[in-house]
Design a protein around this motif. Structure first.
Motif, PDB file in Angstrom:
ATOM      1  N   ALA A 132       3.141  23.257  48.891  1.00 50.26           N
ATOM      2  CA  ALA A 132       1.857  23.061  49.565  1.00 50.26           C
ATOM      3  C   ALA A 132       1.559  24.121  50.623  1.00 50.26           C
ATOM      4  O   ALA A 132       0.483  24.127  51.202  1.00 50.26           O
ATOM      5  CB  ALA A 132       1.838  21.672  50.206  1.00 50.26           C
ATOM      6  N   ARG A 181      -2.262  19.050  47.714  1.00 49.16           N
ATOM      7  CA  ARG A 181      -1.023  19.317  46.953  1.00 49.16           C
ATOM      8  C   ARG A 181       0.065  18.312  47.301  1.00 49.16           C
ATOM      9  O   ARG A 181       0.855  17.921  46.446  1.00 49.16           O
ATOM     10  CB  ARG A 181      -0.527  20.735  47.219  1.00 49.16           C
ATOM     11  CG  ARG A 181      -1.388  21.753  46.509  1.00 49.16           C
ATOM     12  CD  ARG A 181      -0.691  23.106  46.433  1.00 49.16           C
ATOM     13  NE  ARG A 181      -1.708  24.139  46.280  1.00 49.16           N
ATOM     14  CZ  ARG A 181      -1.644  25.336  46.840  1.00 49.16           C
ATOM     15  NH1 ARG A 181      -0.614  25.651  47.602  1.00 49.16           N
ATOM     16  NH2 ARG A 181      -2.587  26.220  46.646  1.00 49.16           N
ATOM     17  N   ARG A 214      -0.852  15.193  45.553  1.00 44.90           N
ATOM     18  CA  ARG A 214      -0.635  15.358  44.110  1.00 44.90           C
ATOM     19  C   ARG A 214       0.852  15.180  43.777  1.00 44.90           C
ATOM     20  O   ARG A 214       1.226  14.485  42.829  1.00 44.90           O
ATOM     21  CB  ARG A 214      -1.115  16.738  43.640  1.00 44.90           C
ATOM     22  CG  ARG A 214      -1.004  16.896  42.115  1.00 44.90           C
ATOM     23  CD  ARG A 214      -1.120  18.335  41.654  1.00 44.90           C
ATOM     24  NE  ARG A 214      -2.301  18.969  42.212  1.00 44.90           N
ATOM     25  CZ  ARG A 214      -2.443  20.290  42.362  1.00 44.90           C
ATOM     26  NH1 ARG A 214      -1.470  21.110  42.015  1.00 44.90           N
ATOM     27  NH2 ARG A 214      -3.534  20.799  42.882  1.00 44.90           N
TER      28      ARG A 214
END
Length: 463
Positions: A41, A59, A62
């Motif tokens: 990230a 990110r 995710r």
């Protein structure tokens, strides 16, 4: 007989997201399933340039979703409680009613970040010593350092005030996740995370509101504060198939959860060497930290659970020093026109160091400085012709990392606190036998490894 309930523990770390499912068994809780995902990230900082250390929240979320998607559905459907920990000190800003949007995916509803800033992490370096010394003095037992949430807010206030106007809520990354899961109108933060931001008095569990207001600090961004171990709310959706209405604990410090997952006796000290390094011992019951910080002290006191405190020597120099050394060797090799994988270099230098039991080289490995001496650099002394091999240098580097930590919380002090053994943990210790040998050489206590130290497991155990 209905299947026993599960507890889900989540840790949002600096480099990876971990999840663990704990199930009750005869001998207490056991880890039924676990999973981890690299977040990848890290992202550049528009405002702070190279000094900044930011991560993309999309990110991180995710990676969290990918992680949970791999856990067995039938177990997620039995989750009654969720415990969440994460990297302390950092700060993320969001808009209260637009923090995320919920969507359907294969395993059930998931949320995706919407009006959310980058996470400015604990590794952020935008607040220079000069800038920090210009800020009002906190009424707190912790000194302020760059990367601390409140210091970062002050930085924006001075350098980019419009940035702050776009948001009306803030918290650590794990506070954000809890707020989204429970749809909290005002973020809630544990004493552990609040203390890590600075300007928080952990004796009376309150922000230094008066001091902050006087200097124009946007106090409306500060979360409410609650006790670690308490419930922040209930899930508003069947997140990844976890029943709607599951209880979510107030977000906790990853450090405290790591310690909680392994520290069973007050006579144990925990030595953790991951990216950075910590040596921790629990303080006697009833201990209260000093009213004002001692900026030159290498030991900080972290709020733990049930009003207890941990004494911590938290070094900024751990596995990251070895990683930098490996990176340097890789770059030199590349400049010589050769290519070697970094992972191969790591394995080889450890192997070389195992054959060199003694190295007269002395390495002070503090290339990242230390919070109590930010301007400190690293140095290598006692260089002799006989000690120039990669093995000698690696051995001395590993020793230096452990010695540096010991200089912060000396063995003598551990003995006075009644420490009888060391619990060794962390990724760098796990994969580096030389580091383990140096730990055993320096500490006069038995060292026990393989006590699983895992913030995600600790976060679940607290629940």
């Amino acid at each position: 007989r209905p299947a026993p309930a599960c507890v889900l523990g989540i840790d949002l770390g600096t480099t990876s997201v971990k999840a663990a499912l704990l199930v009750g068994a005869e001998r207490g809780q056991v880890v039924a399933e676990s999973c981890s995902r690299e977040t990848q990230a890290h992202t550049s900082s528009l405002e702070a340039g190279p000094q900044g250390m930011e991560q993309n929240v999309r990110r991180i979320v995710r990676a969290l979703n990918e992680c949970l998607a791999t856990l067995p559905q039938q177990q997620l459907q039995r989750v009654s409680h969720i415990g969440i920990s994460g990297q302390m000190h950092g700060i993320v800003f969001w808009k209260k009613d637009e923090g995320c949007k919920w969507t359907e995916c294969g395993t059930g509803p998931i949320f995706e970040p919407e009006e959310v800033s980058h996470l400015i992490t604990w590794q952020d370096g935008r607040c220079s010593p000069t800038f920090l010394s210009s800020l009002p003095l906190p009424q707190s037992h912790t000194s302020l350092a760059t990367g601390f949430g409140c210091a970062t807010v002050y930085w924006y206030l001075k350098n980019s005030p419009d940035f702050l106007k776009s948001y009306d809520a803030a918290g650590t990354i794990h506070d954000y996740v809890v707020a989204m899961l429970c749809d909290l109108k005002k973020p809630l933060m544990s004493v552990q995370n609040a203390a890590s931001w600075g300007y928080f008095n952990s004796r009376n569990k309150s922000w230094n509101t008066d001091i902050l207001k006087k200097s124009g600090f946007p106090v409306h961004l500060l979360p409410e504060v609650g006790d670690p171990g308490s419930i922040a709310g209930r899930t508003i959706c069947a997140w990844h198939g976890i029943p709607k209405g599951a209880k979510v604990g107030i977000a906790l410090g990853d450090f405290q959860c790591s310690v909680y997952s392994c520290l069973t006796e007050r006579t144990d000290a925990v030595l953790n060497i991951g990216t950075s390094a910590q040596l921790t011992v629990s303080m006697p019951q009833g201990f209260q930290p000093p009213e004002t910080p001692d900026p030159s002290s290498a030991v900080t006191y972290f709020p733990y659970f049930n009003g207890d405190y941990l004494a911590v020597a938290a070094s900024l120099n751990g596995g990251n020093v070895l990683a930098t050394f490996v990176d340097m060797v890789a770059r030199w090799t590349e400049e010589l026109g050769l290519q070697v994988q970094e992972s191969a270099i790591y394995t080889k230098i450890i192997k070389a160091a195992l054959t060199q039991n003694n190295s007269k080289l002395s390495v002070h490995p503090t290339i990242f400085g230390e919070r109590h001496i930010p301007e400190q650099m690293a140095s290598v002394t006692n260089i002799a012709v006989s000690d120039l091999s990669l093995g000698h240098v690696t051995r001395a580097l590993c020793r230096g990392i452990v010695e540096n930590l010991c200089s912060m919380l000396p063995v003598q002090r551990l003995m006075e606190t009644g420490v009888r053994r060391i619990l060794g943990s962390g990724s760098a210790l796990a994969r580096n036998e030389v580091l383990r040998q140096e730990v055993e050489r320096i500490f006069p206590f038995p060292v026990v490894y393989g006590k699983d130290v895992d913030a995600a497991v600790g976060a679940a155990m607290v629940m």
